[in-house]
Design an enzyme around this catalytic site. Structure first.
Site, mmCIF file in Angstrom:
data_model
loop_
_atom_site.group_PDB
_atom_site.id
_atom_site.type_symbol
_atom_site.label_atom_id
_atom_site.label_comp_id
_atom_site.label_asym_id
_atom_site.label_seq_id
_atom_site.Cartn_x
_atom_site.Cartn_y
_atom_site.Cartn_z
ATOM 1 N N ASP A 59 0.888 -1.163 0.000
ATOM 2 C CA ASP A 59 0.000 0.000 0.000
ATOM 3 C C ASP A 59 0.922 1.206 0.000
ATOM 4 O O ASP A 59 1.650 1.435 0.980
ATOM 5 C CB ASP A 59 -0.900 -0.007 1.248
ATOM 6 C CG ASP A 59 -1.862 1.171 1.263
ATOM 7 O OD1 ASP A 59 -1.552 2.217 0.654
ATOM 8 O OD2 ASP A 59 -2.925 1.054 1.906
ATOM 9 N N ASN A 86 2.915 2.675 -10.513
ATOM 10 C CA ASN A 86 1.659 2.715 -11.279
ATOM 11 C C ASN A 86 0.438 3.054 -10.423
ATOM 12 O O ASN A 86 -0.519 3.639 -10.928
ATOM 13 C CB ASN A 86 1.457 1.355 -11.959
ATOM 14 C CG ASN A 86 0.040 1.182 -12.475
ATOM 15 O OD1 ASN A 86 -0.329 1.702 -13.520
ATOM 16 N ND2 ASN A 86 -0.788 0.453 -11.715
ATOM 17 N N TYR A 164 -6.346 15.592 -9.457
ATOM 18 C CA TYR A 164 -5.645 14.602 -10.295
ATOM 19 C C TYR A 164 -4.604 15.259 -11.220
ATOM 20 O O TYR A 164 -3.433 14.848 -11.215
ATOM 21 C CB TYR A 164 -6.671 13.782 -11.073
ATOM 22 C CG TYR A 164 -6.085 12.645 -11.873
ATOM 23 C CD1 TYR A 164 -5.662 11.468 -11.262
ATOM 24 C CD2 TYR A 164 -5.948 12.747 -13.247
ATOM 25 C CE1 TYR A 164 -5.116 10.425 -12.010
ATOM 26 C CE2 TYR A 164 -5.413 11.713 -13.999
ATOM 27 C CZ TYR A 164 -5.001 10.548 -13.372
ATOM 28 O OH TYR A 164 -4.467 9.521 -14.110
ATOM 29 N N LYS A 168 -0.409 14.743 -11.085
ATOM 30 C CA LYS A 168 0.430 14.239 -12.176
ATOM 31 C C LYS A 168 1.468 15.286 -12.593
ATOM 32 O O LYS A 168 2.572 14.922 -13.017
ATOM 33 C CB LYS A 168 -0.436 13.800 -13.364
ATOM 34 C CG LYS A 168 -1.339 12.596 -13.057
ATOM 35 C CD LYS A 168 -0.555 11.358 -12.609
ATOM 36 C CE LYS A 168 -1.437 10.134 -12.462
ATOM 37 N NZ LYS A 168 -0.731 8.958 -11.934
ATOM 38 N N THR A 199 -10.528 2.026 -17.836
ATOM 39 C CA THR A 199 -10.269 1.288 -16.588
ATOM 40 C C THR A 199 -11.264 1.769 -15.525
ATOM 41 O O THR A 199 -12.014 2.720 -15.746
ATOM 42 C CB THR A 199 -8.838 1.564 -16.063
ATOM 43 O OG1 THR A 199 -8.755 2.942 -15.682
ATOM 44 C CG2 THR A 199 -7.763 1.248 -17.101
HETATM 45 P P1 NAP Z 1 -7.288 1.339 -11.941
HETATM 46 O O1 NAP Z 1 -7.761 0.269 -12.857
HETATM 47 O O2 NAP Z 1 -8.230 1.997 -11.024
HETATM 48 O O3 NAP Z 1 -6.034 0.752 -11.144
HETATM 49 C C1 NAP Z 1 -5.429 1.503 -10.119
HETATM 50 C C2 NAP Z 1 -4.566 0.558 -9.317
HETATM 51 O O4 NAP Z 1 -3.918 1.319 -8.272
HETATM 52 C C3 NAP Z 1 -5.378 -0.548 -8.622
HETATM 53 O O5 NAP Z 1 -4.628 -1.727 -8.617
HETATM 54 C C4 NAP Z 1 -5.512 -0.005 -7.208
HETATM 55 O O6 NAP Z 1 -5.722 -1.009 -6.237
HETATM 56 C C5 NAP Z 1 -4.152 0.632 -7.054
HETATM 57 N N1 NAP Z 1 -4.052 1.513 -5.898
HETATM 58 C C6 NAP Z 1 -4.813 2.589 -5.580
HETATM 59 N N2 NAP Z 1 -4.397 3.107 -4.412
HETATM 60 C C7 NAP Z 1 -3.365 2.340 -3.984
HETATM 61 C C8 NAP Z 1 -2.535 2.352 -2.853
HETATM 62 N N3 NAP Z 1 -2.669 3.264 -1.866
HETATM 63 N N4 NAP Z 1 -1.553 1.416 -2.746
HETATM 64 C C9 NAP Z 1 -1.388 0.493 -3.714
HETATM 65 N N5 NAP Z 1 -2.176 0.392 -4.793
HETATM 66 C C10 NAP Z 1 -3.153 1.321 -4.923
HETATM 67 O O7 NAP Z 1 -6.655 2.557 -12.780
HETATM 68 P P2 NAP Z 1 -5.651 2.621 -14.016
HETATM 69 O O8 NAP Z 1 -6.282 3.483 -15.030
HETATM 70 O O9 NAP Z 1 -5.132 1.291 -14.382
HETATM 71 O O10 NAP Z 1 -4.477 3.505 -13.353
HETATM 72 C C11 NAP Z 1 -3.147 3.065 -13.238
HETATM 73 C C12 NAP Z 1 -2.258 4.298 -13.354
HETATM 74 O O11 NAP Z 1 -2.395 4.862 -14.665
HETATM 75 C C13 NAP Z 1 -2.611 5.423 -12.395
HETATM 76 O O12 NAP Z 1 -1.432 6.013 -11.888
HETATM 77 C C14 NAP Z 1 -3.357 6.408 -13.268
HETATM 78 O O13 NAP Z 1 -3.297 7.715 -12.767
HETATM 79 C C15 NAP Z 1 -2.595 6.248 -14.555
HETATM 80 N N6 NAP Z 1 -3.264 6.724 -15.751
HETATM 81 C C16 NAP Z 1 -4.446 6.176 -16.142
HETATM 82 C C17 NAP Z 1 -5.044 6.644 -17.303
HETATM 83 C C18 NAP Z 1 -6.339 6.069 -17.794
HETATM 84 O O14 NAP Z 1 -6.892 6.625 -18.761
HETATM 85 N N7 NAP Z 1 -6.857 5.002 -17.219
HETATM 86 C C19 NAP Z 1 -4.446 7.656 -18.066
HETATM 87 C C20 NAP Z 1 -3.246 8.178 -17.646
HETATM 88 C C21 NAP Z 1 -2.662 7.703 -16.492
HETATM 89 P P3 NAP Z 1 -7.204 -1.459 -5.716
HETATM 90 O O15 NAP Z 1 -7.716 -2.461 -6.714
HETATM 91 O O16 NAP Z 1 -6.912 -2.032 -4.372
HETATM 92 O O17 NAP Z 1 -8.044 -0.209 -5.665
#
Ligand code: NAP
Length: 250
Positions: A59, A86, A164, A168, A199
């Site tokens: 975490d 990530n 957010y 970033k 996601t």
């Molecule tokens: P997601 O499906 O919601 O996955 C987020 C992950 O982070 C989940 O595994 C979540 O775990 C974990 N997490 C959240 N808080 C945490 C903590 N305190 N300690 C450890 N793990 C934690 O979102 P995603 O889109 O794949 O996002 C992954 C990364 O990509 C993020 O940094 C996001 O900002 C970035 N990003 C996403 C997009 C997009 O369009 N999706 C675009 C640009 C950047 P739980 O399952 O336990 O909640």
């Protein structure tokens, strides 16, 4: 020698897709997750698909789990070749306008997306320095680019929320500062822009798949010695649609 890769927030979304890609390249992937059940299940799924994968409790807002993860990796492998920061969250207030922003969501987002990255990176850095050519990838976003967010011609221009995007933007600065400190060492530090991927983070509204986003992350995680360092790299989004990958402005 097997490449050892740690990914935070690897139980789903872009993190899990990155784990699949890196395991597919023969790496031993340590899936960091804050929930043991979700993390174990994700690691099991990767193993069933033929990958080398192990769950590690992580975490990023809990320094004890971060310290214990680093101690475990040290005891098991003695080094770390790839760190993918990530784990991330998105929160907002009301309509999301700056004038409606309150400290609660802002603190929560910064705890994970900003403070968590520094805590995890510093805990893992002694292990990364022991690798022949470590790579640190901070999963950022074009919404952290002040240039893109203030360009009236950018498709991101209408977005005006604080927590957010500000997290970033801070992560981009963190990336640049680590790259500066580690210049002259074999460690490369870059920020990845996966593009807008469907996601849980965005209610699956993204127009790219998590796998497409993960390809950007995997590319930075496997850079050759002559590759870029200290850049925001990844999906380029123009008003006319997807436009390939490249270096984005800060
Ligand atoms: P997601 O499906 O919601 O996955 C987020 C992950 O982070 C989940 O595994 C979540 O775990 C974990 N997490 C959240 N808080 C945490 C903590 N305190 N300690 C450890 N793990 C934690 O979102 P995603 O889109 O794949 O996002 C992954 C990364 O990509 C993020 O940094 C996001 O900002 C970035 N990003 C996403 C997009 C997009 O369009 N999706 C675009 C640009 C950047 P739980 O399952 O336990 O909640």
């Amino acid at each position: 020698m097997t490449t050892i890769a740690l990914i935070s927030g690897a139980n789903k979304g872009i993190g899990f897709a990155t784990a699949q890609l890196l395991a597919g390249r023969g790496m031993t992937v340590l899936l960091g997750a804050r929930d043991a059940d979700r993390g174990q299940r994700a690691a099991q799924a990767l193993r069933e698909a033929g990958g080398q994968a192990r769950f590690v409790l992580l975490d990023v807002t809990d320094e004890k789990t971060v310290r214990q993860a680093a101690e475990w990796i040290d005891a098991e492998y003695g080094r770390l070749d790839v760190l993918v920061n990530n784990a991330g969250i998105a929160r907002g207030d009301g309509t999301g306008r700056p004038s409606e922003t309150t400290a609660g969501p802002l603190r929560e987002v910064f705890e994970t997306n900003v403070f968590g990255v520094v805590v995890v990176t510093n805990a893992m850095l002694p292990l990364l320095r022991r690798a022949p050519g470590a790579r640190i990838v901070n999963v950022s976003s074009e919404v952290g680019s002040i240039t893109s967010m203030t360009d009236p011609g950018s498709p991101l221009y209408p977005m005006a929320s604080v927590p957010y995007p500000a997290s970033k933007a801070a992560l981009n600065m963190i990336t640049a500062m680590y790259a500066k400190e580690l210049k002259g060492t074999p460690v490369k530090v870059n920020a990845a822009n996966p593009g807008y991927c469907a996601t849980d983070l965005n209610g699956h509204r993204g127009f790219r798949t998590p796998e497409q986003g993960a390809r950007v992350v995997a590319q930075l995680a496997t850079l050759p010695a002559g590759g870029p360092d200290g850049v925001l790299w990844g999906h380029l989004w123009t008003a006319s649609g997807p436009d390939g990958d490249g270096v984005l402005p800060w």
